[in-house]
Every structure is written in structure tokens, then in C-alpha cells.
Design a protein around this motif. Structure first.
Motif, PDB file in Angstrom:
ATOM      1  N   ARG A  86      42.423  33.816  41.948  1.00 11.44           N
ATOM      2  CA  ARG A  86      43.321  34.541  42.546  1.00 11.44           C
ATOM      3  C   ARG A  86      42.725  35.494  43.507  1.00 11.44           C
ATOM      4  NH1 ARG A  86      47.729  35.647  42.738  1.00 11.44           N
ATOM      5  NH2 ARG A  86      48.129  37.794  41.831  1.00 11.44           N
ATOM      6  N   LEU A  87      41.298  35.783  43.440  1.00  8.03           N
ATOM      7  CA  LEU A  87      40.763  36.435  44.610  1.00  8.03           C
ATOM      8  C   LEU A  87      40.723  35.197  45.767  1.00  8.03           C
ATOM      9  CD1 LEU A  87      37.741  38.131  42.399  1.00  8.03           C
ATOM     10  CD2 LEU A  87      39.468  39.423  43.805  1.00  8.03           C
ATOM     11  N   VAL A  88      40.683  34.186  45.539  1.00 10.71           N
ATOM     12  CA  VAL A  88      40.464  33.273  46.815  1.00 10.71           C
ATOM     13  C   VAL A  88      41.967  33.178  47.508  1.00 10.71           C
ATOM     14  CG1 VAL A  88      40.640  30.970  47.369  1.00 10.71           C
ATOM     15  CG2 VAL A  88      38.747  31.912  45.970  1.00 10.71           C
ATOM     16  N   GLN A  89      43.005  33.452  46.541  1.00 10.63           N
ATOM     17  CA  GLN A  89      44.289  33.695  47.088  1.00 10.63           C
ATOM     18  C   GLN A  89      44.511  34.901  47.996  1.00 10.63           C
ATOM     19  OE1 GLN A  89      46.825  32.894  43.725  1.00 10.63           O
ATOM     20  NE2 GLN A  89      47.887  31.240  44.679  1.00 10.63           N
ATOM     21  N   VAL A  90      43.870  35.823  47.378  1.00 13.45           N
ATOM     22  CA  VAL A  90      43.930  37.286  48.271  1.00 13.45           C
ATOM     23  C   VAL A  90      43.393  37.188  49.654  1.00 13.45           C
ATOM     24  CG1 VAL A  90      43.207  39.716  48.388  1.00 13.45           C
ATOM     25  CG2 VAL A  90      44.266  38.675  46.032  1.00 13.45           C
ATOM     26  N   VAL A  91      42.114  36.254  49.492  1.00 16.25           N
ATOM     27  CA  VAL A  91      41.335  36.267  50.780  1.00 16.25           C
ATOM     28  C   VAL A  91      42.262  35.195  51.759  1.00 16.25           C
ATOM     29  CG1 VAL A  91      39.165  35.494  52.133  1.00 16.25           C
ATOM     30  CG2 VAL A  91      39.333  36.855  50.057  1.00 16.25           C
ATOM     31  N   VAL A  92      42.485  34.089  51.421  1.00 18.24           N
ATOM     32  CA  VAL A  92      43.137  33.273  52.044  1.00 18.24           C
ATOM     33  C   VAL A  92      44.741  32.914  51.300  1.00 18.24           C
ATOM     34  CG1 VAL A  92      43.087  30.734  52.800  1.00 18.24           C
ATOM     35  CG2 VAL A  92      40.913  31.939  52.264  1.00 18.24           C
TER      36      VAL A  92
END
Length: 174
Positions: A86-92
Motif C-alpha cells: 500500500r505504501l508503494v501504491q501511495v508513492v507510485v
């Protein structure tokens, strides 16, 4: 347009008849499916759940309640992987929801590898349980990094520690 609405309403009525159960259960089912797909889980909620599982797992094991170590360990790895995804989705933001599922699987194998110190066994178990082989290379990399990190921190693998407690010898001398 009216014909399309009528078709949708008929389909809903059929689903109501087939689904059974109460209305509230049917209304919450789509949200559960979103949660299982990793789509609508807020990052703070995942971090809270991770903290609760991290504390509750050892407490329940030490209290002697059934549940073992294997399933809670995989759940903890899946939650941490989902939070990372989910953090990766926020960044990308252009990445799809597949990254969250992939990270959950990678998280399970990495935590298993670090705690048990058996990376290939962990990867084989996760691949067998999920039947997903497309994330094998990320699982290998994550498991390798997890084992190296665990060895650098120098705690004993979990099953070695448990054996030492059962035998009564000091850890590391079993």
C-alpha cells in the motif's frame, strides 16, 4: 437506458434470492471482497492491525492457546507485506492492485525465512499454498535479505529457541 436498469434490478433480485442470509451480510460482502483484494484497506489500519498481531501472537502462544506459530507468522508477514504494498501504491499510484497481493506473498516468505532461517522451505511452502509462481524471484531476494538481516542481528531461529527451552539447556547450546 431503462432496459439496462431493469436488467440490473432483475439481477440484484436474483442475487438476493440466491445469496440468502440477512440483508446486512449481503451489503458487507462487497467490502469484504475489497479487503481481501487489498484495495480499500487504509495504511494506518494495516499498521494498527500489524501492531496488534505482533503483540497478540506471542501472548497467545505463551498462554498456551491453540494456534501454533506457523499461521500467525504467515499472517504477520502478509500484513506487513500488504502495508508495504500500500505504501508503494501511495508513492507510485500508477501501479495496480496486483502489487499489494504480490507484496503480501513476498512478506509471508520473507518473515518465515527470517524467523525460521529456512528461506527455500518458506518459499516452497508459500508457492504451494498460493499456487502463484510469478513472484518467486522477489520472494528469493526478500528471503535472502531477511535471512542475512536476521543472522546479523544474531537471534536464534524460533524452533531452535523452543527446543532449547524444552530441553532446558541454554539457547545456542542445544
Amino acid at each position: 437506458m431503462d432496459a439496462q436498469r431493469e436488467v440490473v434490478q432483475r439481477a440484484r433480485r436474483r442475487d438476493d434470492l440466491r445469496a440468502g442470509g440477512d440483508r446486512e451480510e449481503r451489503e458487507h460482502a462487497p467490502r469484504r471482497q475489497l479487503l481481501l483484494a487489498g484495495r480499500s484497506v487504509a495504511i494506518p489500519l494495516l499498521l494498527l492491525y500489524l501492531a496488534v498481531r505482533f503483540v497478540a501472537g506471542p501472548l497467545s502462544y505463551s498462554a498456551g492457546t491453540p494456534g501454533g506459530l506457523f499461521a500467525p507468522m504467515l499472517a504477520l508477514g502478509a500484513i506487513s507485506g500488504t502495508a508495504f504494498g500500500r505504501l508503494v501504491q501511495v508513492v507510485v499510484p500508477d501501479l495496480g492492485d496486483e502489487v499489494v497481493v504480490a507484496m503480501a506473498i513476498v512478506g509471508m516468505s520473507a518473515l518465515f525465512a527470517a524467523v525460521v532461517r529456512a528461506p527455500l522451505t518458506g518459499i516452497a511452502l508459500i508457492v504451494e499454498m498460493t499456487a502463484i509462481t510469478t513472484v518467486t524471484v522477489p520472494m528469493l531476494l526478500a528471503a535472502g535479505a531477511a535471512v542475512v538481516t536476521a543472522m546479523a542481528l544474531k537471534p536464534l531461529p524460533v524452533y531452535d529457541s523452543l527446543r532449547a527451552m524444552l530441553v532446558g539447556s541454554p539457547p545456542g547450546r542445544g
